[in-house]
Design an enzyme around this catalytic site. Structure first.
Site, PDB file in Angstrom:
ATOM      1  N   CYS A   1       0.807  -1.220   0.000  1.00 46.91           N
ATOM      2  CA  CYS A   1       0.000   0.000   0.000  1.00 46.91           C
ATOM      3  C   CYS A   1       0.843   1.275   0.000  1.00 46.91           C
ATOM      4  CB  CYS A   1      -0.950  -0.008   1.191  1.00 46.91           C
ATOM      5  SG  CYS A   1      -2.118  -1.389   1.178  1.00 46.91           S
TER       6      CYS A   1
ATOM      7  N   HIS B   1      -3.288   7.184   2.012  1.00 44.02           N
ATOM      8  CA  HIS B   1      -3.711   5.871   1.527  1.00 44.02           C
ATOM      9  C   HIS B   1      -5.083   5.567   2.118  1.00 44.02           C
ATOM     10  CE1 HIS B   1      -4.097   1.646   0.950  1.00 44.02           C
ATOM     11  NE2 HIS B   1      -3.808   1.334   2.203  1.00 44.02           N
TER      12      HIS B   1
ATOM     13  N   ASN C   1     -10.224  -0.349  -0.052  1.00 48.28           N
ATOM     14  CA  ASN C   1      -8.763  -0.288  -0.078  1.00 48.28           C
ATOM     15  C   ASN C   1      -8.261  -0.965  -1.354  1.00 48.28           C
ATOM     16  OD1 ASN C   1      -6.013  -0.623   0.271  1.00 48.28           O
ATOM     17  ND2 ASN C   1      -6.153  -1.283   2.398  1.00 48.28           N
TER      18      ASN C   1
END
Length: 335
Positions: free
Chosen positions: A119, A261, A291
């Site tokens: 990520c 993020h 996500n």
């Protein structure tokens, strides 16, 4: 393409693009598979739905479409691109999916390679690209974040299957001998905490010849200690951004946007609160996409630019964080 040794002192950000699959998986639909509910998921994550790749879609295809959007916004000729970096943890070719994107684009003069940092991947890839540009090795770079985590989710684990979706985003960056729009950056890794979030390999013994064991490689599903990951994010992300503020003589009042993020709305809110960033400055599209790993930052960035939220010369504090454990931050001026 060979290094061109330009006298470049900085970079400018010329374009953005994104792509998400058409298939939408809602919380209500997930609740038919595992014991959960729309209210339970939204209250703990902020996610209402996520996009899931179709059978004909993969990381390269999504990344190609996102890259095309960034290149078109930048108004570049494809042949002038020198560098393509794909941030992904889920390549459709384990040897690297960036070359396939290069081929689809027809970017015959560009070197293309993958970068894996989960990520944090897009942020790390973007910073890597800027260093090539500032060194004068290349002139124009396309940085892509594309992931297909739906293929690695345990759809019987309600703690993780509710979180992830698929998608891609990209930016076009150009070396310049004028003002540098990368104002500062920092990157960190702590492998001692890597077990908190990983996607481990899984080997199966298949064959024995002359007492030599042969195994076929593969991967299991995503393993995550949600509580530890949350504690890591809300502790380390504000700290690295605050330290970056101090190094660059910025603060929360001087930035226009906080772009994190998109992992969990609680994390976004907590980081914003600890940095004293007002709620209206925190960018979030988590509710619609979940996500998407390396894609979250460029996906949100492109959405905000095309909606005319982010404007030329806006100051953006951005941070990626995740498996590794890895985390980083950058301060940029858009344009």
């Amino acid at each position: 393409m060979e290094g061109i040794n330009l006298n470049q002192i900085g970079v400018s950000f010329k374009g953005s693009g994104s792509y998400v699959p058409n298939q939408i998986l809602t919380n209500q639909e997930i609740s038919k598979k595992v014991e959960t509910s729309d209210e339970w998921i939204k209250s703990r994550t902020g996610i209402s739905q996520r996009r899931i790749s179709g059978l004909s879609e993969n990381v390269s295809e999504m990344g190609y479409k996102a890259a095309l959007g960034a290149i078109e916004m930048a108004r570049w000729d494809i042949e002038t691109i020198d560098l393509i970096i794909l941030a992904t943890s889920t390549p459709n070719d384990l040897f690297g999916s960036a070359p396939e994107i290069q081929s689809k684009l027809g970017a015959i003069n560009a070197v293309a390679f993958d970068l894996t940092a989960a990520c944090s991947g897009f942020l790390f890839a973007a910073i890597t690209a800027t260093q090539f540009l500032k060194a004068g090795s290349y002139k124009r770079a396309v940085v892509i974040g594309s992931d297909q985590l739906s293929s690695y989710v345990d759809w019987n684990d309600r703690r993780s299957c509710i979180l992830f979706g698929d998608g891609a985003g990209a930016i076009a960056i150009e070396g310049t001998n004028e003002l540098d729009n990368l104002l500062g950056f920092s990157m960190r890794t702590d492998g001692q905490r890597g077990s908190f979030l990983n996607l481990p390999s899984q080997n199966n013994q298949d064959l024995i010849i002359n007492d030599i064991n042969f195994s076929s490689g593969g991967f299991s599903s995503i393993k995550m200690n949600g509580q530890e990951v949350y504690k890591f994010a809300v502790r380390e992300v504000p700290l690295i951004i605050d330290n970056l503020f101090k190094k660059t003589n910025f603060n929360s009042e001087k930035i226009n946007w906080l772009l994190l993020h998109q992992a969990n709305q609680r994390i976004l809110d907590s980081v914003g609160e600890r940095l004293n960033v007002s709620t209206e400055k925190i960018l979030s599209n988590l509710s619609n996409y979940g996500n998407t790993s390396a894609a979250t930052i460029p996906l949100m960035l492109d959405e905000a630019i095309r909606n005319k939220k982010i404007k030329e010369n806006d100051i953006i504090a951005t941070s990626g964080f995740g498996a590794g454990l890895s985390w980083g931050a950058a301060l940029i001026r858009w344009g």
